[in-house]
Motif scaffolding. Sequence first.
Motif, mmCIF file in Angstrom:
data_model
loop_
_atom_site.group_PDB
_atom_site.id
_atom_site.type_symbol
_atom_site.label_atom_id
_atom_site.label_comp_id
_atom_site.label_asym_id
_atom_site.label_seq_id
_atom_site.Cartn_x
_atom_site.Cartn_y
_atom_site.Cartn_z
ATOM 1 N N GLY A 1 -4.670 -7.093 6.047
ATOM 2 C CA GLY A 1 -5.659 -7.387 5.008
ATOM 3 C C GLY A 1 -5.947 -8.865 4.828
ATOM 4 N N ASP A 2 -6.841 -9.144 3.911
ATOM 5 C CA ASP A 2 -7.310 -10.501 3.665
ATOM 6 C C ASP A 2 -7.438 -10.723 2.171
ATOM 7 O OD1 ASP A 2 -8.135 -13.009 4.386
ATOM 8 O OD2 ASP A 2 -10.111 -12.405 5.093
ATOM 9 N N ILE A 3 -7.651 -11.973 1.773
ATOM 10 C CA ILE A 3 -7.850 -12.336 0.369
ATOM 11 C C ILE A 3 -9.064 -13.254 0.316
ATOM 12 C CG2 ILE A 3 -6.850 -13.394 -1.689
ATOM 13 C CD1 ILE A 3 -4.083 -12.964 -0.495
ATOM 14 N N SER A 4 -9.993 -12.962 -0.590
ATOM 15 C CA SER A 4 -11.180 -13.810 -0.724
ATOM 16 C C SER A 4 -10.771 -15.211 -1.172
ATOM 17 C CB SER A 4 -12.150 -13.207 -1.751
ATOM 18 O OG SER A 4 -11.603 -13.317 -3.058
ATOM 19 N N THR B 1 1.710 -10.889 6.492
ATOM 20 C CA THR B 1 0.566 -10.485 7.304
ATOM 21 C C THR B 1 1.028 -10.082 8.699
ATOM 22 O OG1 THR B 1 0.132 -12.775 7.993
ATOM 23 C CG2 THR B 1 -1.066 -11.965 6.063
ATOM 24 N N ARG C 1 -5.054 1.793 -2.332
ATOM 25 C CA ARG C 1 -5.997 1.004 -1.530
ATOM 26 C C ARG C 1 -5.409 -0.371 -1.265
ATOM 27 N NH1 ARG C 1 -11.771 1.051 -4.138
ATOM 28 N NH2 ARG C 1 -11.557 -0.905 -3.019
ATOM 29 N N SER C 2 -5.293 -0.725 0.003
ATOM 30 C CA SER C 2 -4.682 -2.008 0.349
ATOM 31 C C SER C 2 -5.511 -3.197 -0.103
ATOM 32 C CB SER C 2 -4.408 -2.087 1.852
ATOM 33 O OG SER C 2 -5.601 -1.945 2.570
ATOM 34 N N ASP C 3 -6.825 -3.024 -0.284
ATOM 35 C CA ASP C 3 -7.629 -4.149 -0.756
ATOM 36 C C ASP C 3 -7.376 -4.466 -2.234
ATOM 37 O OD1 ASP C 3 -8.928 -1.891 -1.729
ATOM 38 O OD2 ASP C 3 -10.941 -2.572 -1.185
ATOM 39 N N SER C 4 -6.595 -3.638 -2.924
ATOM 40 C CA SER C 4 -6.224 -3.891 -4.321
ATOM 41 C C SER C 4 -4.966 -4.754 -4.452
ATOM 42 C CB SER C 4 -5.979 -2.561 -5.051
ATOM 43 O OG SER C 4 -7.119 -1.749 -5.014
ATOM 44 N N LEU D 1 0.307 -7.581 2.800
ATOM 45 C CA LEU D 1 -1.102 -7.389 3.135
ATOM 46 C C LEU D 1 -1.349 -6.660 4.444
ATOM 47 C CD1 LEU D 1 -2.401 -10.944 2.186
ATOM 48 C CD2 LEU D 1 -2.605 -8.850 0.825
ATOM 49 N N SER E 1 0.840 -1.193 0.000
ATOM 50 C CA SER E 1 0.000 0.000 0.000
ATOM 51 C C SER E 1 0.880 1.249 0.000
ATOM 52 C CB SER E 1 -0.910 0.001 1.233
ATOM 53 O OG SER E 1 -0.144 0.208 2.397
#
Length: 186
Positions: A103-106, A128, A76-79, A100, A49
Amino acid sequence: AGASTWTLKEIAGRFVELSSSAAAAALTLVFALVREAQEQKELVGWVTSMEDVFYPPDVAQIGIDLTALAVIRLPRSDSIPRAGEKLLRSGGFGVVVLDLGGGDISMPLQSRLTGLAHHHHTALICLTEKEQTMLSIGSLVSLRVHAVKRRAQENRFACVLNVVKDKRRGPSWTHEVFCSGPAGLC
């Protein structure tokens, strides 16, 4: 018994989660793999990020060629996981690091990342921030290790990898490296 297990050869093609509650130990251990990849003329991609990135002078001091390290900083960290997917899909990288943080990954994206890492024989390393006792980012993680740092001498530290999960060997190994702290650290 573990010096031969934390190598690029051992983690190529795997989905690896390297967790730590303090970033210093995790960065030391992941940059050892980055250096190994660069010595083997492999490209390395690092996705993070805009708020968080390693300190380039420290990384250069340990032998990393910063001009040969593709660093992608996203607002955006979710990217981060999707950018990692694009790097993996290219097939041009020996190592892809996804920083991450919390953050997380689907699961569907984890499945694609795992398949691409395996197909291209690329080491996919997700950094993480969490305690060792916390759950992994997903069941598809092939190797989950947790890094800790402890002072060994005045300006010497041990960075230790504790294996939480290893689908190939079982959680029966550790890896430890000794290093000096950055200039000015006592």
